[in-house]
Design an enzyme around this catalytic site. Structure first.
Site, PDB file in Angstrom:
ATOM      1  N   GLU A 241       0.843  -1.198   0.000  1.00  0.00           N
ATOM      2  CA  GLU A 241       0.000   0.000   0.000  1.00  0.00           C
ATOM      3  C   GLU A 241       0.880   1.250   0.000  1.00  0.00           C
ATOM      4  OE1 GLU A 241      -2.164   0.207   3.631  1.00  0.00           O
ATOM      5  OE2 GLU A 241      -2.989   2.195   3.213  1.00  0.00           O
TER       6      GLU A 241
ATOM      7  N   ASP B  49      -0.968  -1.138   5.772  1.00  0.00           N
ATOM      8  CA  ASP B  49      -0.845  -0.535   7.095  1.00  0.00           C
ATOM      9  C   ASP B  49      -1.849  -1.156   8.058  1.00  0.00           C
ATOM     10  OD1 ASP B  49       1.084   1.170   6.198  1.00  0.00           O
ATOM     11  OD2 ASP B  49      -0.304   2.850   5.842  1.00  0.00           O
TER      12      ASP B  49
ATOM     13  N   ASP C 246      -4.115   0.078   9.801  1.00  0.00           N
ATOM     14  CA  ASP C 246      -5.166   1.044  10.129  1.00  0.00           C
ATOM     15  C   ASP C 246      -6.398   0.770   9.264  1.00  0.00           C
ATOM     16  OD1 ASP C 246      -4.495   1.906   7.634  1.00  0.00           O
ATOM     17  OD2 ASP C 246      -3.618   3.806   8.275  1.00  0.00           O
TER      18      ASP C 246
ATOM     19  N   ASP D 196      -7.661   2.275   6.645  1.00  0.00           N
ATOM     20  CA  ASP D 196      -7.425   2.284   5.199  1.00  0.00           C
ATOM     21  C   ASP D 196      -6.725   1.009   4.744  1.00  0.00           C
ATOM     22  OD1 ASP D 196      -8.680   4.611   4.679  1.00  0.00           O
ATOM     23  OD2 ASP D 196      -6.858   5.856   4.607  1.00  0.00           O
TER      24      ASP D 196
END
Ligand code: 0RA
Length: 645
Positions: A430, A504, A506, A508
Site C-alpha cells: 500500500e 498498514d 489502520d 485504510d
C-alpha cells in the site's frame, strides 16, 4: 497332545478376531491421517461429522428426525439420534455384539451402519470405529427393544462387555467421545465451524432437526422445512433478489434423487453450491454439468418461444446465464465415484443425463406457468450478454494498446532477479512510501515489490469491463502473469509462488486488504485455493530500552516485553515505546527484519475453508445492502484488535 494345545474352533475364531481388531485400531492410531485427513483442526472436526453422518444415514433411511449435538465441558462431544439404534445382537461367527463390532472393527462401518446412499470417496464413511480408536475414551448408549445397552472404550478398546443399564420405550443411539490429545495437535472444537456444517446439513435434509448446544448451555436449532429453497434464500439474504421465491425442482430416476433450487439476484456473481450425498462437491462434476446444460438450454428455448430475444443482436453464451445466479444442486447417488484433486468432483456419467432431463422437463413447465419470472430472468441474461460484448470491445482496445497481453511488465513493478516462480514472492504494498522502503529492504533475488497508488476498485459492485479499465487492477494482472477472465486465467502462468498483501495496520489498510481479497476471491479464486495468497504481519510496536530493542505484534506482547525489560534494567526506567502507524514509518532494515525476512516474519495464509461463508462475508462487506453490513460490523467489531481507528 494336551488339551490346551488344541483349542476349540470357536475359541480360535474369537482370539483371531481380537488380534485383528487390535491390529486395526493400532493402525488407525499410528496413521490417523490415512483415515481422517490430518490431525489438526480439520481432522478433529471430522470426528464429529463421521458420527453425525451415521445418524443422517438413519434419517435417509426414514427412521430418524432429530440429531442433538452437545459440546461438553470436559472437551468431549455427545451426538444423539432417535433412529433404530445400532443393532446389539450377537454375531454368530464373531461371537460378539454387533454394537461392539461396529465400534471396534475398522472397516465394519461400511457393512453395518451405511444406508443405500453411502459414500465411497473422500474422507467420509470411515466409520464410528475410527472415531473410537482416536478417542481417549468413548461411550455408546443404544436404546432398542425396551432396553438401554452400554459399552465404554479407552483408545478404541472395550473396557466392559456390552451390557444393559436400564429400560426405555424409545429407540436411538447416543455416542460420547473425547478426542485423544496424544493424537491431535489441537483438541479444541470450534463452535462456529460445527454450526456452519450442521446448518448446511439441516438445509440439505429438510425432515431433520439438528440441535447444537455448547458448554455454556446455549442452544441453537436448525430445521428448515423449505430445505434447499431456504438455503438459497439464506445465501442471498444480503443481495437483492429478482424473483419472489427460489425456483425448486426435484425428481428421482433409477436410484438417483435430484433436488435443485435457484434464483437470480441483481449482483454479477455466480454462486452454485453442489452436493452429493450431503458432501459439498467443491470441484463440481457431472451433476453440475447437467445442471448448467439444462439451465442454458431451457432458458434459451423458453425465451425463443416467447419471442424475448428479438432485439438482441448477439447470441447468448453459457456464461451469460451465470450472472447473478444463486443455486443449490443436491443429488443422492447410490454408488458415487469421486474424482479430482480433493476427491470432491462427481464422476458418474449417468448422473449428468438424469439431472439434465429432470431439470429440462420441470423448468420448461415452470416457465410456461410463470412467464413473468422468465421475462425477468431473460432481462438479466441479456444485460450480461451486452456487458460481455462491451468487455470484449474494451479488452480488444487495451489489447491493441498492449496493456494486458504485452510481454512488458508494469513500470511500477520492481521485479526479482530469479525467475523460478516457486521461489519468488510478490509483495503488493500500500502506497509509494512503504513501497520505497520495501524496495530497499527486500532481498531482490527473489522478492518483487508492487506498490499500489490508492484504493483498488470494489469488484463486488463492478462488471468486467469496468474492472479492466481500472489501472491498479490491470497492473496486478500484468504483474501476476496469469492473464484474466473465463478461459484465459491460468494459475500455471503465475510468476510468483507467494503473493503477499502488505498494508498498514489502520482502517485504510484493512479496506485495501479487503478490496484485494475481494478481487482474488471473485476473479482468481484458484490462487487462494492453491494456497498462494498471504497477508504480511508487520509489528505494531517497537520497544527500546538502552541498546536493546524488540518488536511487539499486539498489546499483550507489548506488556510482557516491557515487563521483562524493566526486570533486566533493574529500575533504570528507560523504556520507550514507538507505535507504528504505517509501514512507511519503518526504515528498510526494520521492514526487512520484522516483516519480510523469511527467517523471522510470520505470514497469514489466506484460505477458503468454506466457500459459502466467504461468499456471505464478501457480499455483506462489499455489496449493495447497507443494513446487513452495519449489523456485521457491529457484531464483529469486538473481534478487531489490530485496527487503529
Ligand atoms: C445398522 C442397522 C440398523 C441401524 C443402524 C445400523 C444404525 C446405526 C447408527 C449409528 C448411529 N446411529 C445409528 N442408528 C442406527 C437397523 C437395525 C434394525 O433393523 O433395527
Amino acid at each position: 497332545m494336551p488339551e490346551t494345545q488344541n483349542p476349540s474352533p470357536a475359541k480360535t475364531t474369537y482370539e483371531a478376531t481380537n488380534i485383528q481388531i487390535l491390529d486395526g485400531i493400532q493402525h488407525v492410531r499410528k496413521r490417523p491421517a490415512m483415515y481422517i485427513g490430518d490431525v489438526h483442526a480439520r481432522g478433529l472436526h471430522h470426528l464429529i461429522y463421521e458420527i453425525v453422518d451415521n445418524s443422517i444415514d438413519e434419517t435417509l433411511a426414514g427412521y430418524n428426525d432429530v440429531i442433538e449435538l452437545s459440546l461438553n465441558e470436559d472437551g468431549s462431544v455427545t451426538v444423539t439420534d432417535n433412529g433404530r439404534g445400532i443393532p446389539v445382537d450377537i454375531h454368530p461367527e464373531k461371537k460378539k455384539s454387533a454394537l461392539e463390532l461396529v465400534m471396534t472393527v475398522i472397516g465394519a462401518g461400511g457393512k453395518f451402519d451405511k444406508g443405500a446412499y453411502k459414500v465411497s470417496g473422500g474422507l467420509h464413511g470411515v466409520g464410528a470405529s475410527v472415531v473410537n480408536a482416536l478417542s481417549e475414551w468413548c461411550e455408546v448408549e443404544v436404546s432398542r427393544d425396551g432396553k438401554i445397552w452400554f459399552q465404554r472404550y479407552h483408545q478404541g478398546i472395550p473396557q466392559c462387555e456390552v451390557q444393559v443399564i436400564g429400560k426405555t420405550s424409545k429407540t436411538g443411539t447416543k455416542t460420547t467421545f473425547k478426542p485423544d490429545a496424544s493424537i491431535f495437535k489441537t483438541t479444541e472444537f470450534r463452535k462456529d465451524v460445527i454450526v456452519d456444517r450442521m446448518r448446511e446439513l439441516a438445509f440439505l435434509n429438510s425432515t431433520l432437526k439438528i440441535v447444537v448446544s455448547d458448554v455454556d448451555g446455549v442452544e441453537e436449532t436448525f430445521h428448515f422445512e423449505g430445505g434447499i429453497r431456504e438455503f438459497v434464500k439464506f445465501t442471498d439474504h444480503n443481495r437483492i433478489s429478482l424473483v419472489k421465491a427460489p425456483i425448486y425442482i426435484n425428481g428421482e430416476r433409477d436410484t438417483t434423487m435430484v433436488e435443485i433450487a435457484l434464483q437470480y439476484n441483481d449482483s454479477y456473481q455466480e454462486n452454485v453450491f453442489s452436493y452429493v450425498n450431503n458432501i459439498n462437491t467443491h470441484e463440481g462434476g457431472t451433476h453440475v454439468t447437467g445442471f448448467r446444460k439444462a439451465l442454458t438450454r431451457t432458458l434459451n428455448a423458453s425465451a425463443q418461444k416467447n419471442d424475448l430475444l428479438k432485439n438482441l443482436k448477439i447470441s447468448l453464451t453459457g456464461d451469460d446465464f451465470k450472472e447473478g445466479l444463486t443455486a443449490v444442486v443436491s443429488v443422492k447417488v447410490a454408488e458415487p465415484q469421486f474424482e479430482g484433486q480433493t476427491k470432491t468432483k462427481l464422476g458418474n456419467s449417468e448422473t449428468q443425463s438424469i439431472v439434465e432431463s429432470i431439470l429440462n422437463e420441470q423448468l420448461s413447465d415452470f416457465f410456461e406457468s410463470n412467464p413473468s419470472v422468465l421475462k425477468t430472468v431473460i432481462e438479466k441474461v441479456k444485460g450480461a450478454a451486452l456487458s460481455r460484448e462491451a468487455a470484449r470491445k474494451a479488452k480488444e482496445l487495451t489489447r491493441r494498446k498492449s496493456a494486458l497481453e504485452s510481454s512488458g511488465l508494469p513500470g511500477k513493478l520492481a521485479d526479482c532477479s530469479i525467475n523460478d516462480p516457486e521461489h519468488c514472492e510478490l509483495y503488493i504494498v500500500e502506497g509509494d512510501s512503504a513501497g520505497g522502503s520495501a524496495k530497499q529492504g527486500r532481498d531482490r533475488s527473489f522478492q518483487a515489490i508492487l506498490p499500489l497508488k490508492g484504493k483498488i476498485l470494489n469488484v463486488e459492485k463492478a462488471r468486467l469491463h469496468k474492472m479492466l479499465e481500472n489501472d491498479e487492477i490491470k497492473t496486478i494482472i500484468l504483474a501476476l502473469g496469469t492473464s484474466f477472465g473465463e478461459g484465459e486465467f491460468s494459475v500455471e502462468k503465475l510468476r510468483y509462488g507467494k503473493i503477499i498483501i502488505m498494508t498498514d495496520a489502520d482502517v485504510d489498510g484493512a479496506h485495501i486488504r479487503t478490496l484485494l481479497l475481494t478481487f482474488f476471491f471473485r476473479h482468481m479464486r484458484e490462487l487462494i485455493e492453491a494456497g498462494r495468497v498471504f497477508i504480511a504481519q508487520p509489528p505494531l510496536y517497537l520497544i527500546r530500552s538502552g541498546r536493546e530493542q524488540r518488536y511487539a505484534w499486539d498489546d499483550d506482547e507489548r506488556a510482557s516485553i516491557i515487563e521483562s525489560m524493566k526486570k533486566m534494567q533493574k529500575g533504570k526506567s528507560g523504556v520507550s515505546i514507538q507505535r507504528y502507524k504505517g509501514l512507511g514509518e519503518m526504515n528498510p532494515e526494520q521492514l526487512w527484519s520484522t516483516t519480510m525476512d523469511p527467517a523471522h516474519r510470520s505470514l497469514l495464509q489466506v484460505t477458503v475453508e468454506n466457500a459459502m461463508e466467504a461468499d456471505q462475508i464478501f457480499s455483506t462487506l462489499m455489496g449493495d445492502k447497507v443494513d446487513p453490513r452495519r449489523t456485521f460490523i457491529e457484531k464483529n467489531a469486538r473481534y478487531v484488535r489490530r485496527l487503529d481507528v
